[in-house]
Design a protein around this motif. Structure first.
Motif, mmCIF file in Angstrom:
data_model
loop_
_atom_site.group_PDB
_atom_site.id
_atom_site.type_symbol
_atom_site.label_atom_id
_atom_site.label_comp_id
_atom_site.label_asym_id
_atom_site.label_seq_id
_atom_site.Cartn_x
_atom_site.Cartn_y
_atom_site.Cartn_z
ATOM 1 N N ASN A 105 14.771 2.854 9.215
ATOM 2 C CA ASN A 105 14.349 2.506 7.861
ATOM 3 C C ASN A 105 14.088 1.001 7.728
ATOM 4 O OD1 ASN A 105 14.590 5.179 7.131
ATOM 5 N ND2 ASN A 105 16.640 4.951 6.257
ATOM 6 N N SER A 106 14.893 0.200 8.416
ATOM 7 C CA SER A 106 14.690 -1.259 8.365
ATOM 8 C C SER A 106 13.352 -1.643 8.976
ATOM 9 C CB SER A 106 15.829 -1.973 9.091
ATOM 10 O OG SER A 106 17.071 -1.729 8.460
ATOM 11 N N LEU A 107 13.017 -1.025 10.106
ATOM 12 C CA LEU A 107 11.736 -1.314 10.745
ATOM 13 C C LEU A 107 10.573 -0.900 9.848
ATOM 14 C CD1 LEU A 107 12.368 -0.344 14.483
ATOM 15 C CD2 LEU A 107 11.986 -2.629 13.540
ATOM 16 N N PHE A 108 10.728 0.238 9.165
ATOM 17 C CA PHE A 108 9.671 0.659 8.260
ATOM 18 C C PHE A 108 9.514 -0.344 7.113
ATOM 19 C CE2 PHE A 108 8.080 3.020 4.570
ATOM 20 C CZ PHE A 108 6.919 3.556 5.107
ATOM 21 N N GLY A 109 10.646 -0.839 6.588
ATOM 22 C CA GLY A 109 10.569 -1.834 5.521
ATOM 23 C C GLY A 109 9.889 -3.112 5.976
ATOM 24 N N VAL A 110 10.209 -3.570 7.180
ATOM 25 C CA VAL A 110 9.555 -4.766 7.721
ATOM 26 C C VAL A 110 8.062 -4.519 7.895
ATOM 27 C CG1 VAL A 110 9.394 -6.263 9.738
ATOM 28 C CG2 VAL A 110 11.630 -5.594 8.872
ATOM 29 N N ARG A 111 7.712 -3.321 8.328
ATOM 30 C CA ARG A 111 6.297 -2.980 8.518
ATOM 31 C C ARG A 111 5.545 -3.041 7.201
ATOM 32 N NH1 ARG A 111 4.681 2.582 11.645
ATOM 33 N NH2 ARG A 111 2.517 2.083 12.133
ATOM 34 N N VAL A 112 6.169 -2.521 6.144
ATOM 35 C CA VAL A 112 5.542 -2.518 4.821
ATOM 36 C C VAL A 112 5.323 -3.949 4.335
ATOM 37 C CG1 VAL A 112 5.951 -1.973 2.393
ATOM 38 C CG2 VAL A 112 6.404 -0.249 4.131
ATOM 39 N N VAL A 113 6.375 -4.756 4.390
ATOM 40 C CA VAL A 113 6.283 -6.126 3.875
ATOM 41 C C VAL A 113 5.311 -6.951 4.709
ATOM 42 C CG1 VAL A 113 7.576 -8.246 3.462
ATOM 43 C CG2 VAL A 113 8.587 -6.032 2.875
ATOM 44 N N ASN A 114 5.361 -6.787 6.026
ATOM 45 C CA ASN A 114 4.470 -7.545 6.901
ATOM 46 C C ASN A 114 3.006 -7.194 6.642
ATOM 47 O OD1 ASN A 114 4.230 -9.324 9.436
ATOM 48 N ND2 ASN A 114 3.111 -7.496 10.039
ATOM 49 N N THR A 115 2.732 -5.901 6.440
ATOM 50 C CA THR A 115 1.359 -5.482 6.144
ATOM 51 C C THR A 115 0.903 -6.039 4.802
ATOM 52 O OG1 THR A 115 1.662 -3.449 7.407
ATOM 53 C CG2 THR A 115 -0.163 -3.498 5.848
ATOM 54 N N ARG A 116 1.768 -5.967 3.807
ATOM 55 C CA ARG A 116 1.400 -6.486 2.477
ATOM 56 C C ARG A 116 1.169 -7.985 2.526
ATOM 57 N NH1 ARG A 116 -0.942 -7.889 -1.001
ATOM 58 N NH2 ARG A 116 -0.787 -7.473 -3.234
ATOM 59 N N ALA A 117 1.968 -8.695 3.308
ATOM 60 C CA ALA A 117 1.801 -10.141 3.421
ATOM 61 C C ALA A 117 0.449 -10.496 4.023
ATOM 62 C CB ALA A 117 2.934 -10.730 4.266
ATOM 63 N N SER A 118 -0.019 -9.683 4.961
ATOM 64 C CA SER A 118 -1.305 -9.968 5.600
ATOM 65 C C SER A 118 -2.479 -9.740 4.660
ATOM 66 C CB SER A 118 -1.464 -9.092 6.850
ATOM 67 O OG SER A 118 -1.624 -7.727 6.505
ATOM 68 N N LEU A 119 -2.227 -9.077 3.521
ATOM 69 C CA LEU A 119 -3.307 -8.753 2.585
ATOM 70 C C LEU A 119 -3.246 -9.565 1.297
ATOM 71 C CD1 LEU A 119 -3.079 -4.871 2.990
ATOM 72 C CD2 LEU A 119 -4.828 -6.359 3.946
ATOM 73 N N LEU A 120 -2.409 -10.584 1.257
ATOM 74 C CA LEU A 120 -2.258 -11.354 0.021
ATOM 75 C C LEU A 120 -3.578 -11.986 -0.412
ATOM 76 C CD1 LEU A 120 1.199 -13.082 0.637
ATOM 77 C CD2 LEU A 120 0.663 -11.318 -1.062
ATOM 78 N N GLY A 121 -4.316 -12.570 0.509
ATOM 79 C CA GLY A 121 -5.581 -13.204 0.157
ATOM 80 C C GLY A 121 -6.625 -12.218 -0.297
#
Length: 274
Positions: free
Chosen positions: A188-204
């Motif tokens: 579950n922790s890895l999935f959470g990191v995956r979600v946040v990391n993907t969202r961070a890459s789309l901020l712009g």
């Protein structure tokens, strides 16, 4: 025990899918037809989209911004590469199922090279070495097999999809090696990191859409559907019957132009295999 665990995971995924589809169909039947024939569930989808958007603005985006501020760029790049390396596994499987053995071999070589020489995938060695990156998932595989997309569907938290792509997500999840990690907290922790990391890459990209789109829901829907068709046909989709001829008004032709790839929706619109 492993077989029972896989069976339980399949049953849970199936029940979740049926619940979402049933809710969408009931909402669609209650609301009547909409302007877009590919989106008969639009009233239901817009409600889910609003919930997702509020969650993004209130929770996910602020967390992603903190992640970007405090996690150094080299570490974020390594995390990106590691998840990308995992996605090459089911990309290889789907390329094989689509009758593209050469691509499947290249995906497999990417996994081997990045896993061994790239410190478990943290460093992308394969791309500079000339091995292309493919992003294949089971929803695309079903499309290649001729399965129609079905109605457009906005999933809670996961965002833009279709009936076909939702079914494909469940299959891709079973191929994802991270789905079988123990203990559960690590998975579950890895999935959470995956979600946040993907969202961070789309901020712009998400900021640009906020400024450019008068109707963000319609923009993301049309962009998603065009992007999926583009992916299924490897960049050469057949000409649509509803393509506007050159003598139509310019605003009509503009609606039919290929839309840019949208940022994937909530949470980050994580798609296994994309």
């Amino acid at each position: 025990m492993n077989g029972d665990r896989v069976a339980a995971r399949w049953c849970a995924g199936r029940n979740w899918l049926l619940a979402v589809l049933a809710a969408g169909l009931m909402a669609g039947c209650a609301s009547g037809p909409t302007a877009n024939p590919k989106d008969p569930l639009e009233p239901f989808n817009r409600e889910v989209f609003k919930i997702n958007d509020d969650f993004d603005k209130g929770v996910l985006r602020p967390v992603a911004e903190l992640y970007t501020d405090f996690i150094p760029s080299p570490i974020r790049t390594g995390i990106d590469n590691a998840f990308s390396n995992v996605s090459d596994v089911y990309s290889a499987v789907n390329n094989l199922l689509q009758g593209k053995p050469a691509r499947a071999v290249e995906d497999t070589m990417r996994v081997a090279m990045n896993s061994v020489l790239g410190l478990g995938g943290l460093i992308d060695i394969a791309t500079p070495a000339g091995l292309p990156k493919y992003k294949e998932d089971f929803g695309q595989t079903l499309g290649v097999w001729g399965v129609p997309a079905g109605p457009y569907l906005v999933l809670p938290l996961f965002g833009p999809s279709s009936v076909r792509d939702t079914a494909g997500m469940l299959v891709d999840r079973q191929i994802d090696p991270s789905a079988y990690l123990d203990p559960v907290w690590l998975r579950n922790s890895l999935f959470g990191v995956r979600v946040v990391n993907t969202r961070a890459s789309l901020l712009g990209a998400s900021g640009l859409i906020e400024m450019a789109a008068l109707d963000k829901y319609a923009f993301l829907r049309d962009a998603y559907l065009q992007r999926r068709e583009y992916q299924i046909y490897d960049g050469n989709p057949p000409e649509s019957d509803d393509t506007a001829p050159a003598d139509e008004p310019s605003d009509t032709r503009q609606e039919n132009q290929t839309l840019p790839t949208p940022p994937v929706q909530m949470p980050g619109g994580i798609r296994f295999g994309r």
